[in-house]
Structure formats: structure tokens, C-alpha cells
Design a protein around this motif. Structure first.
Motif, PDB file in Angstrom:
ATOM      1  N   LEU A 248       5.622   4.385  -9.640  1.00 16.94           N
ATOM      2  CA  LEU A 248       5.769   4.915  -8.931  1.00 16.94           C
ATOM      3  C   LEU A 248       5.601   6.895  -8.586  1.00 16.94           C
ATOM      4  O   LEU A 248       7.047   6.944  -8.905  1.00 16.94           O
ATOM      5  CB  LEU A 248       5.800   4.540  -7.166  1.00 16.94           C
ATOM      6  CG  LEU A 248       5.395   3.233  -6.838  1.00 16.94           C
ATOM      7  CD1 LEU A 248       6.020   2.593  -5.585  1.00 16.94           C
ATOM      8  CD2 LEU A 248       3.876   3.352  -6.436  1.00 16.94           C
ATOM      9  N   HIS A 249       5.279   7.442  -8.320  1.00 14.91           N
ATOM     10  CA  HIS A 249       6.070   9.084  -8.223  1.00 14.91           C
ATOM     11  C   HIS A 249       5.497   8.953  -6.765  1.00 14.91           C
ATOM     12  O   HIS A 249       4.803   9.409  -5.861  1.00 14.91           O
ATOM     13  CB  HIS A 249       5.116  10.543  -8.893  1.00 14.91           C
ATOM     14  CG  HIS A 249       5.417  10.936  -8.940  1.00 14.91           C
ATOM     15  ND1 HIS A 249       6.655  11.829  -9.574  1.00 14.91           N
ATOM     16  CD2 HIS A 249       5.538  12.433  -7.942  1.00 14.91           C
ATOM     17  CE1 HIS A 249       7.149  12.658  -9.142  1.00 14.91           C
ATOM     18  NE2 HIS A 249       6.395  13.754  -9.141  1.00 14.91           N
ATOM     19  N   TRP A 250       7.373   9.775  -6.232  1.00 18.12           N
ATOM     20  CA  TRP A 250       7.320  10.273  -4.818  1.00 18.12           C
ATOM     21  C   TRP A 250       8.024  12.132  -4.782  1.00 18.12           C
ATOM     22  O   TRP A 250       8.408  12.314  -5.844  1.00 18.12           O
ATOM     23  CB  TRP A 250       9.060   9.198  -4.493  1.00 18.12           C
ATOM     24  CG  TRP A 250       8.875   7.946  -4.826  1.00 18.12           C
ATOM     25  CD1 TRP A 250       8.173   7.040  -5.113  1.00 18.12           C
ATOM     26  CD2 TRP A 250       8.726   7.058  -2.944  1.00 18.12           C
ATOM     27  NE1 TRP A 250       8.751   5.432  -4.807  1.00 18.12           N
ATOM     28  CE2 TRP A 250       8.214   5.744  -3.576  1.00 18.12           C
ATOM     29  CE3 TRP A 250       8.599   7.755  -1.525  1.00 18.12           C
ATOM     30  CZ2 TRP A 250       8.772   4.704  -2.776  1.00 18.12           C
ATOM     31  CZ3 TRP A 250       8.656   6.310  -0.909  1.00 18.12           C
ATOM     32  CH2 TRP A 250       8.225   4.934  -1.248  1.00 18.12           C
TER      33      TRP A 250
ATOM     34  N   GLU B 227       4.129  12.020  -0.052  1.00 16.67           N
ATOM     35  CA  GLU B 227       3.349  12.171  -0.941  1.00 16.67           C
ATOM     36  C   GLU B 227       3.670  10.540  -2.043  1.00 16.67           C
ATOM     37  O   GLU B 227       4.854  10.710  -2.034  1.00 16.67           O
ATOM     38  CB  GLU B 227       3.006  12.875  -2.141  1.00 16.67           C
ATOM     39  CG  GLU B 227       1.586  12.356  -2.911  1.00 16.67           C
ATOM     40  CD  GLU B 227       1.533  13.729  -4.125  1.00 16.67           C
ATOM     41  OE1 GLU B 227      -0.029  12.869  -4.244  1.00 16.67           O
ATOM     42  OE2 GLU B 227       2.074  14.436  -4.255  1.00 16.67           O
ATOM     43  N   VAL B 228       3.025   9.627  -1.911  1.00 14.87           N
ATOM     44  CA  VAL B 228       3.573   8.313  -3.333  1.00 14.87           C
ATOM     45  C   VAL B 228       2.055   8.416  -4.010  1.00 14.87           C
ATOM     46  O   VAL B 228       1.165   8.097  -3.499  1.00 14.87           O
ATOM     47  CB  VAL B 228       3.672   7.067  -2.559  1.00 14.87           C
ATOM     48  CG1 VAL B 228       3.990   6.212  -3.563  1.00 14.87           C
ATOM     49  CG2 VAL B 228       5.252   7.608  -1.360  1.00 14.87           C
ATOM     50  N   ARG B 229       2.444   8.536  -4.951  1.00 13.83           N
ATOM     51  CA  ARG B 229       1.246   8.236  -6.074  1.00 13.83           C
ATOM     52  C   ARG B 229       1.353   6.914  -6.914  1.00 13.83           C
ATOM     53  O   ARG B 229       2.685   6.874  -7.221  1.00 13.83           O
ATOM     54  CB  ARG B 229       1.116   9.157  -6.916  1.00 13.83           C
ATOM     55  CG  ARG B 229       0.520  10.660  -6.058  1.00 13.83           C
ATOM     56  CD  ARG B 229      -0.289  12.013  -7.272  1.00 13.83           C
ATOM     57  NE  ARG B 229       0.732  12.161  -8.438  1.00 13.83           N
ATOM     58  CZ  ARG B 229       1.722  12.713  -8.751  1.00 13.83           C
ATOM     59  NH1 ARG B 229       1.837  13.419  -7.779  1.00 13.83           N
ATOM     60  NH2 ARG B 229       2.345  12.240  -9.672  1.00 13.83           N
ATOM     61  N   GLN B 230       1.005   6.418  -7.092  1.00 13.26           N
ATOM     62  CA  GLN B 230       1.054   4.631  -7.712  1.00 13.26           C
ATOM     63  C   GLN B 230       0.837   4.580  -9.075  1.00 13.26           C
ATOM     64  O   GLN B 230      -0.980   5.965  -9.512  1.00 13.26           O
ATOM     65  CB  GLN B 230       0.028   3.585  -6.870  1.00 13.26           C
ATOM     66  CG  GLN B 230      -0.216   2.364  -7.806  1.00 13.26           C
ATOM     67  CD  GLN B 230       0.791   1.294  -6.925  1.00 13.26           C
ATOM     68  OE1 GLN B 230       1.066   1.181  -6.435  1.00 13.26           O
ATOM     69  NE2 GLN B 230       1.587   0.617  -8.392  1.00 13.26           N
TER      70      GLN B 230
ATOM     71  N   GLN C 118       0.883  -1.358   0.331  1.00 12.31           N
ATOM     72  CA  GLN C 118      -0.141  -0.171   0.339  1.00 12.31           C
ATOM     73  C   GLN C 118       1.136   1.376  -0.220  1.00 12.31           C
ATOM     74  O   GLN C 118       1.375   1.721   0.424  1.00 12.31           O
ATOM     75  CB  GLN C 118      -1.194  -0.387   1.245  1.00 12.31           C
ATOM     76  CG  GLN C 118      -1.477  -1.001   1.786  1.00 12.31           C
ATOM     77  CD  GLN C 118      -2.623  -1.711   0.239  1.00 12.31           C
ATOM     78  OE1 GLN C 118      -3.260  -0.881  -0.712  1.00 12.31           O
ATOM     79  NE2 GLN C 118      -2.456  -2.085  -1.109  1.00 12.31           N
ATOM     80  N   PHE C 119       2.060   1.269  -1.149  1.00 14.28           N
ATOM     81  CA  PHE C 119       2.241   3.136  -1.172  1.00 14.28           C
ATOM     82  C   PHE C 119       2.163   4.085  -1.422  1.00 14.28           C
ATOM     83  O   PHE C 119       2.864   4.731  -0.704  1.00 14.28           O
ATOM     84  CB  PHE C 119       3.159   2.457  -2.630  1.00 14.28           C
ATOM     85  CG  PHE C 119       3.692   1.083  -3.438  1.00 14.28           C
ATOM     86  CD1 PHE C 119       4.591  -0.025  -2.418  1.00 14.28           C
ATOM     87  CD2 PHE C 119       3.281   0.512  -4.120  1.00 14.28           C
ATOM     88  CE1 PHE C 119       5.386  -0.473  -2.743  1.00 14.28           C
ATOM     89  CE2 PHE C 119       3.235  -0.850  -4.535  1.00 14.28           C
ATOM     90  CZ  PHE C 119       4.582  -1.330  -3.812  1.00 14.28           C
ATOM     91  N   GLU C 120       1.069   4.297  -1.089  1.00 10.69           N
ATOM     92  CA  GLU C 120       0.328   6.067  -0.618  1.00 10.69           C
ATOM     93  C   GLU C 120       0.428   5.721   0.507  1.00 10.69           C
ATOM     94  O   GLU C 120       0.046   6.661   0.720  1.00 10.69           O
ATOM     95  CB  GLU C 120      -0.800   5.974  -1.829  1.00 10.69           C
ATOM     96  CG  GLU C 120      -0.297   5.948  -2.692  1.00 10.69           C
ATOM     97  CD  GLU C 120      -1.806   6.493  -4.479  1.00 10.69           C
ATOM     98  OE1 GLU C 120      -3.223   6.338  -3.200  1.00 10.69           O
ATOM     99  OE2 GLU C 120      -1.876   6.397  -5.319  1.00 10.69           O
ATOM    100  N   GLU C 121       0.266   5.308   1.035  1.00  8.26           N
ATOM    101  CA  GLU C 121       0.392   4.709   3.196  1.00  8.26           C
ATOM    102  C   GLU C 121       2.174   5.263   3.206  1.00  8.26           C
ATOM    103  O   GLU C 121       1.175   5.437   4.777  1.00  8.26           O
ATOM    104  CB  GLU C 121      -0.396   3.651   3.429  1.00  8.26           C
ATOM    105  CG  GLU C 121      -1.685   3.169   3.114  1.00  8.26           C
ATOM    106  CD  GLU C 121      -2.789   3.966   3.890  1.00  8.26           C
ATOM    107  OE1 GLU C 121      -2.638   4.668   4.849  1.00  8.26           O
ATOM    108  OE2 GLU C 121      -4.173   3.996   3.161  1.00  8.26           O
TER     109      GLU C 121
END
Length: 158
Positions: free
Chosen positions: A45-47, A36-39, A23-26
Motif C-alpha cells: 500500500l502507498h499512504w 489517500e491510500v493506494r493498493q 478496503q484500504f482505499e476507503e
């Protein structure tokens, strides 16, 4: 390149620890400096982070993902970094999480911080906060159980 290797034992089953890690966005909930991490899609992913008072952004690609075993990645933009997180079954309610990460500090501030062990301490703190986060919940916030094979380029079935 610098390397950090850290591990921690968490008191949840391996599938719970692994599921939460997918759950990368967590990640901003327990990773210091990550804002922020956006899938973007199945494997990208964008960090966004605050590093030494500076905003940094980069993209990363998941290069391998094996449920309950490992997640590997590499940056595709920004400062070079790559790594792997592995999940080790200790017993029915205990998992060892191991992180190995290679990164290339940029600029004077990051290089001084690296020499002082700041990044290594940050990763250790992130693992401690992950432990507290998952143990206090007792269950994951979500899961992705698919696999990514090295060179595959996308996570099927997300």
C-alpha cells in the motif's frame, strides 16, 4: 517507538467489519489526516497523509491477513510504523475491533503531539468514524477474503 492500543465494538457481524477493513482505499473516508491510500499490489500500500500540516507519504506491507481474524502490517518506507488489527466475534451482530500500532514520531511537532496524546486520540476518533461509517451502511463497500501468511510476500488470488 510509541504504542497505541484502542478498541471499539461495532454493531455489525465480524465478517462485515473485516470485509470493510480490507478496503484500504476507503480509509480516507474515516481516518483523520489520511488523504489517500493506494493498493499497489496484493500486499503493498502507498499512504498519503497530512500530519501536523505537513504532507507525508510512506509504503507499507501487509505481513499477515487471516479472514475475520487479523490484518498485520509494517512500513517499508517513511517513518517506522507497524501494527495489527484484530476482529473479535461478540455475537451475531457485534464485533470488537482492536488496534495495536507502534510508530516512531518524527521531528519536534510529532514528538510534542505524541507526548500530548494527539495520535492516540486520532486513532480513537478513526475507530469511532469507522463505527459510524459501517453501521450507517449496514454492509461493506467490498471485500477481500484471501489470506496472507507471514513471510509469504503476496496475497494470492486478488
Amino acid at each position: 517507538m510509541s504504542t497505541v492500543e484502542k478498541s471499539i465494538e461495532v454493531n455489525v457481524p465480524v465478517n462485515t467489519a473485516y470485509n470493510q477493513w480490507t478496503q484500504f482505499e476507503e480509509f480516507p473516508r474515516f481516518m483523520e489526516g489520511i488523504t489517500e491510500v493506494r493498493q499497489l499490489d496484493d500486499t503493498h500500500l502507498h499512504w498519503c497523509a497530512d500530519v501536523g500540516g505537513k504532507r507525508k507519504e510512506w509504503d507499507a506491507e501487509i505481513t499477515e491477513q487471516i479472514p475475520d481474524k487479523r490484518i498485520a502490517w509494517r512500513s517499508t518506507t517513511g517513518a517506522p510504523n507497524a501494527g495489527v488489527v484484530t476482529f473479535h466475534h461478540i455475537d451475531a451482530n457485534t464485533t470488537r475491533i482492536m488496534v495495536q500500532m507502534d510508530y516512531d514520531p518524527e521531528g519536534v511537532t510529532e514528538n510534542v503531539g505524541d507526548a500530548l496524546g494527539v495520535f492516540s486520540h486520532r486513532v480513537h476518533g478513526d475507530l469511532e468514524r469507522f463505527k459510524e461509517f459501517i453501521e450507517s451502511r449496514g454492509q461493506e463497500t467490498g471485500a477481500w477474503r484471501g489470506a496472507v501468511n507471514e513471510g509469504q510476500g503476496s496475497r494470492p488470488g486478488m
